[in-house]
Write a protein that holds these residues in place. Sequence first.
Motif, mmCIF file in Angstrom:
data_model
loop_
_atom_site.group_PDB
_atom_site.id
_atom_site.type_symbol
_atom_site.label_atom_id
_atom_site.label_comp_id
_atom_site.label_asym_id
_atom_site.label_seq_id
_atom_site.Cartn_x
_atom_site.Cartn_y
_atom_site.Cartn_z
ATOM 1 N N GLU A 12 0.840 -1.211 0.000
ATOM 2 C CA GLU A 12 0.000 0.000 0.000
ATOM 3 C C GLU A 12 0.870 1.255 0.000
ATOM 4 O OE1 GLU A 12 -3.103 0.288 -0.567
ATOM 5 O OE2 GLU A 12 -3.786 -1.759 -0.274
ATOM 6 N N GLN A 34 -6.126 2.978 3.203
ATOM 7 C CA GLN A 34 -6.226 1.522 3.279
ATOM 8 C C GLN A 34 -5.121 0.963 4.178
ATOM 9 O OE1 GLN A 34 -6.111 0.465 -0.887
ATOM 10 N NE2 GLN A 34 -8.343 0.422 -1.031
ATOM 11 N N HIS A 37 -6.026 1.577 7.759
ATOM 12 C CA HIS A 37 -7.076 0.650 8.169
ATOM 13 C C HIS A 37 -6.482 -0.730 8.461
ATOM 14 C CE1 HIS A 37 -10.967 -1.252 8.447
ATOM 15 N NE2 HIS A 37 -10.603 -2.120 7.514
#
Length: 65
Positions: A12, A34, A37
Amino acid sequence: MHLQLEVVLAREREIAKEALAMGNRTRALTALRQRKHQESLLIQTDSQLEMLQKLVRCGGLCWRS
């Protein structure tokens, strides 16, 4: 399992870098969200695992304390 999540986190971050290099700020921010998270899921999972280990060690009796 941690290794898989670490690979996802690293990917990511790479996606965010690539998106910024191409001028796609929106995609970079999405990748970073993301990643954040995934990190929070990892922390939550770790705390749940720690609680389960404590419960197993004390036979569930220390839950009431």
